[in-house]
Design a protein around this motif. Structure first.
Motif, PDB file in Angstrom:
ATOM      1  N   ARG B  25     -10.498  -7.157   2.514  1.00 18.80           N
ATOM      2  CA  ARG B  25      -9.273  -7.943   3.116  1.00 18.80           C
ATOM      3  C   ARG B  25      -8.362  -7.857   1.885  1.00 18.80           C
ATOM      4  O   ARG B  25      -6.997  -7.432   2.521  1.00 18.80           O
ATOM      5  N   TYR B  28      -6.555  -4.355   1.966  1.00 21.28           N
ATOM      6  CA  TYR B  28      -5.786  -4.216   3.263  1.00 21.28           C
ATOM      7  C   TYR B  28      -4.507  -5.034   2.921  1.00 21.28           C
ATOM      8  O   TYR B  28      -3.378  -4.381   3.370  1.00 21.28           O
ATOM      9  N   ASP B  29      -4.590  -6.299   2.667  1.00 27.42           N
ATOM     10  CA  ASP B  29      -3.558  -7.103   2.569  1.00 27.42           C
ATOM     11  C   ASP B  29      -2.308  -6.356   1.637  1.00 27.42           C
ATOM     12  O   ASP B  29      -1.317  -6.517   1.703  1.00 27.42           O
ATOM     13  N   LEU B  32      -0.771  -3.370   3.052  1.00 25.14           N
ATOM     14  CA  LEU B  32       0.201  -3.320   4.203  1.00 25.14           C
ATOM     15  C   LEU B  32       1.384  -4.297   3.941  1.00 25.14           C
ATOM     16  O   LEU B  32       2.343  -4.498   4.547  1.00 25.14           O
ATOM     17  N   THR B  33       1.239  -5.160   2.780  1.00 22.98           N
ATOM     18  CA  THR B  33       2.475  -6.165   2.426  1.00 22.98           C
ATOM     19  C   THR B  33       3.309  -5.403   1.354  1.00 22.98           C
ATOM     20  O   THR B  33       4.533  -5.988   1.298  1.00 22.98           O
ATOM     21  N   PRO B 358      -5.848   5.781  10.520  1.00 24.16           N
ATOM     22  CA  PRO B 358      -7.354   6.369  10.115  1.00 24.16           C
ATOM     23  C   PRO B 358      -8.375   5.976  11.125  1.00 24.16           C
ATOM     24  O   PRO B 358      -8.280   4.919  11.746  1.00 24.16           O
ATOM     25  N   ARG B 359      -9.337   6.888  11.403  1.00 21.03           N
ATOM     26  CA  ARG B 359     -10.419   6.541  12.275  1.00 21.03           C
ATOM     27  C   ARG B 359     -11.805   6.556  11.690  1.00 21.03           C
ATOM     28  O   ARG B 359     -12.772   6.166  12.397  1.00 21.03           O
ATOM     29  N   TYR B 383     -11.657  -2.909  10.730  1.00 18.68           N
ATOM     30  CA  TYR B 383     -10.241  -2.270  10.240  1.00 18.68           C
ATOM     31  C   TYR B 383     -10.101  -0.920  11.344  1.00 18.68           C
ATOM     32  O   TYR B 383      -9.235  -0.122  10.873  1.00 18.68           O
ATOM     33  N   LEU B 384     -10.887  -1.117  12.338  1.00 17.71           N
ATOM     34  CA  LEU B 384     -11.036   0.223  13.416  1.00 17.71           C
ATOM     35  C   LEU B 384     -11.171   1.300  12.648  1.00 17.71           C
ATOM     36  O   LEU B 384     -10.848   2.495  13.086  1.00 17.71           O
ATOM     37  N   LEU B 385     -12.262   1.460  11.845  1.00 19.16           N
ATOM     38  CA  LEU B 385     -12.802   2.764  11.339  1.00 19.16           C
ATOM     39  C   LEU B 385     -14.115   2.724  12.001  1.00 19.16           C
ATOM     40  O   LEU B 385     -15.096   1.790  11.896  1.00 19.16           O
ATOM     41  N   HIS B 386     -14.291   3.838  12.905  1.00 18.43           N
ATOM     42  CA  HIS B 386     -15.496   3.713  13.741  1.00 18.43           C
ATOM     43  C   HIS B 386     -16.254   5.213  13.532  1.00 18.43           C
ATOM     44  O   HIS B 386     -17.374   5.264  13.867  1.00 18.43           O
ATOM     45  N   ARG B 434       2.935   2.122   8.138  1.00 16.86           N
ATOM     46  CA  ARG B 434       1.499   1.384   8.496  1.00 16.86           C
ATOM     47  C   ARG B 434       0.419   2.217   8.523  1.00 16.86           C
ATOM     48  O   ARG B 434      -0.844   2.132   7.896  1.00 16.86           O
ATOM     49  N   GLU B 435       0.366   3.356   9.422  1.00 15.63           N
ATOM     50  CA  GLU B 435      -0.656   4.429   9.509  1.00 15.63           C
ATOM     51  C   GLU B 435      -0.996   4.907   8.031  1.00 15.63           C
ATOM     52  O   GLU B 435      -2.312   5.109   7.724  1.00 15.63           O
ATOM     53  N   LEU B 438      -2.526   2.133   6.044  1.00 19.32           N
ATOM     54  CA  LEU B 438      -3.827   1.794   6.706  1.00 19.32           C
ATOM     55  C   LEU B 438      -4.941   2.963   6.058  1.00 19.32           C
ATOM     56  O   LEU B 438      -5.959   2.536   5.785  1.00 19.32           O
TER      57      LEU B 438
END
Lengths: 464, 464
Positions: B25, B28-29, B32-33, B358-359, B383-386, B434-435, B438
């Motif tokens: 977390r 990522y924070d 992204l910030t 990212p995926r 984090y939408l990594l699948h 953002r992309e 991420l």
């Protein structure tokens, strides 16, 4: 004998799997090699443009999409009348920050949808910056009266799903003016709902609630760069003045329409599945992502079924809703008519989150249905659909909510959506053809699966 | 007592989970910030520009990234010398289709990287269209000699992963000239590796193999619209002429560098993890997606660890490889030096598929490791990594392949990549902040997990 039965069952299961795999593959192939969605969107965006409710463009969009649906050879295409609000922006808005008399810096603003105008000569007043509505109470009337309230809580960059970030600050835009007016504010300026720092103001709906007309105050969005500049300026010099001029106007409601096309179900025609998006848009861009994309994807679902020879067992309707943006009149009217006619809606899928790479679906559905969805994953994951989320649905199909109807929403990648949302850069060139087509194919695949296996879960839920 | 032990173990496990969740977390924070990746990319793309191996821009990029890495307070930053090929495009290429003498239509072309020039006055010849190299044999020398061979097999739109579509036709670009020369062709024109229909030619590497210099023929890419136009024209009038002029040139190899930064591991410094992208790019755009994005994301991984206070247990190196596009000299040299120094590389992660959402990741790793990755999913899926795919890795880290080293690649959404790949629209404004961020956070998270738990899987594999 028992062994044989098991083998037979397994063979039937394998065959069903193969048939589903093949049908889904053919939907994707058709969407990606001879899709119509992108051409339709090109027309909606570039030949028609922004389609604010009540505008000439909205009317043109109704005619165009009806005509295109008629070409698809559906069983029925019709218009469903609905009265919609008509708000007009008027001449371009104008705003500046005045640090000293005569010393001004222009900042990009736009009126929020539904806002009243400023007086003809504009409004010039001091500014009080807040991070949210709850600060108004603390500040009290003495600090707010006669001032312009500047709502400057940004979208949270740390949210991975940008819709959550939007949800976390859109109350400023929707209710900011209504609440600030109660403390005697002269106007409100709201930071644009945009994660980027740029120069584009983002409009969007707002409400005055029950506020008498005489107490309504003008509300405008300011670009994120403008908001940063205003905030910095205020820190250095709290007594600056802000000037705002806008001459938007709420006119009388006008007649408009939902556009509806239908293929009658071959086995259970009384059960109705809906797929839709909203035909209206804001006026600043051409509404390509919001929600031209959802409209043409929904139309494409029916075309893909025709193209691949799939005849739905249940009745399938495409509904292009009018007035999602500033009234939801189309969605409300569609549900009211459905109730009046005692139509049995079983499933509704909405696409209203942009024409980006699809990543899955959200569902407003009972647990039993979510288990069924789980069983569809192996069929959908090869198409990079991984998110099957409980909760959500969509604005326009929301009024259909009720006994037995399952609501679903397409979930595209959300990272870029708010770069364009309600701003002048929500335009055709920001929609990627393949991403749009993949969304349409994903929607068609989900409806195919529901049409064939959706009832199983309902049975499961009843059996609980 | 046993029960207590179980509870204690569960508590420890829960604590570890929480610690990992918190660390990820915070990565990522921070990304992204207060991410730096986007600013670095802005400089690489807009202040420096396209960074073809051996160019002044490639040299500037080496200096700039070394200097930026030095600011991060790593344990060591250095340049690793490597000789690279220097190919120059020369003046803009020029081509037209001549339907009658004097009646011509210009078409957009660009020389393929490594191609020879045409004669000074250009080449004008008849055209033979093929869908692939295998057709050359069938046509034979009599139909090819003196002609321009036009390779026109498009990328398959039905592939969901666009890299598969690319893999399915890039042989035309890489080997088309070499193969056509064997049948006496005068030149080759290759349809751009692009899923869109547009006017931009896409360059890329090609090889003449062992062909003597005297037998090498010019090779150019034509835009997809140009390819469609040429193909249609040929159907109507097979005897049209095609004119091509280009004056590109292969010069002597020049000195260049891999840029390397290192944080020494706190517990197992002898084990080396690599994260990297390639610093060189093609010359038509500014190389933002390919592979400025991968470079700045890799740099950002080390910055994020510093920022969040995480000290890797194993040594972590960022490597910005030189000359991926037309030689792979940087990746080859890095691996050669590692072998020479008997360095123990355990993990290498490359980002070279664009700065899109990212995926997931692909892995060149033993099964035991894939099981460990499976256990990381609950930490990464929020984090939408699948996608955690076995197979692949990356070009630059490929030469490291060998005993015990796990290779991985970031998998961003691939839909838009080939719209920009090797073309003049691979530019900064097509990268979303953002992309990009991420992706960097996803890479940092994976390295964090490997640093802490990667050895477990190695143990598992050894125990098999």
């Amino acid at each position: 004998m028992k062994k044989l039965l098991v083998l037979l069952l397994l063979a039937t299961f394998a065959q069903a799997q193969t048939k589903d795999e093949q049908q889904i593959r053919s939907l994707y192939d058709a969407a990606l090699t001879e899709g119509k969605a992108y051409d339709w969107l090109n027309h909606l965006s570039n030949q028609i443009g922004g389609r604010l409710s009540g505008s000439v463009q909205a009317e043109q969009a109704v005619k165009y999409t009806k005509q295109e649906l008629e070409k698809l050879g559906l069983d029925r295409v019709w218009l469903q009348p609905v009265m919609v609000p008509k708000w007009v922006r008027g001449t371009p808005e104008y705003a500046f920050i005045e640090t000293k008399p005569g010393l001004t810096n222009n900042v990009p603003v736009c009126a929020l949808g539904g806002s009243v105008a400023t007086p003809l000569g504009g409004i010039k007043a001091g500014v009080v910056e807040v991070k949210g509505i709850e600060e108004l109470e603390q500040l009290g009337r003495k600090n707010i009266e006669g001032k312009i309230v500047f709502f400057n809580r940004p979208m949270e960059a740390t949210q991975i799903n940008t819709f959550k970030a939007y949800g976390g600050c859109v109350d400023q835009r929707y209710s900011g003016a209504m609440e600030a007016a109660k403390f005697g504010a002269a106007a409100v300026i709201v930071r644009s709902m945009n994660l980027r720092l740029d120069d584009l103001p983002h409009t969007g709906s707002m409400s005055y609630g029950d506020l008498p007309v005489s107490e309504r105050i003008p509300a405008a969005a300011i670009s994120t760069n403008g908001a940063e500049f205003l905030s910095t300026t205020l820190k250095l010099q709290p007594d600056i003045k802000f000037y705002l001029k806008q001459n938007c106007k709420q006119l009388e409601d006008v007649q408009s329409y939902n556009v509806i096309g239908e293929v009658r179900g071959t086995e259970e025609p009384e059960k109705i599945m809906v797929v839709g998006g909203h035909l209206d848009s804001w006026d600043l861009g051409d509404g390509s992502h919001d929600d031209g994309a959802g409209c043409v994807q929904s139309m494409e679902v029916l075309r893909l079924f025709k193209e691949t020879g799939y005849k739905p067992k249940k009745t399938l309707r495409v509904v292009l809703f009018m007035n999602e943006e500033n009234g939801l009149r189309g969605g409300t009217e569609y549900a009211a008519q459905a109730a009046k006619k005692k139509e049995k809606h079983v499933f509704a899928l909405e696409s209203d989150a942009g024409g980006f790479s699809p990543r899955g679906f959200n569902f407003d559905a009972p647990q039993g249905f979510m288990k069924t969805v789980e069983s569809w994953k192996p069929l959908l994951e090869p198409y990079l659909l991984h998110q099957f989320v409980s909760g959500g649905g969509g604005a326009d199909i929301g009024p259909l909510r009720g006994e037995g109807v399952i609501l679903a929403g397409l979930m595209p990648d959300s990272q870029r959506y708010f770069d364009h949302h309600h701003a002048e850069n929500d335009t055709f060139e920001h929609v990627n053809k393949r991403e749009l087509e993949l969304g349409a194919a994903a929607m068609a695949s989900l409806i195919y699966l529901y049409d064939n296996y959706g009832d199983e879960s309902t049975a499961m839920d009843n059996g609980k």
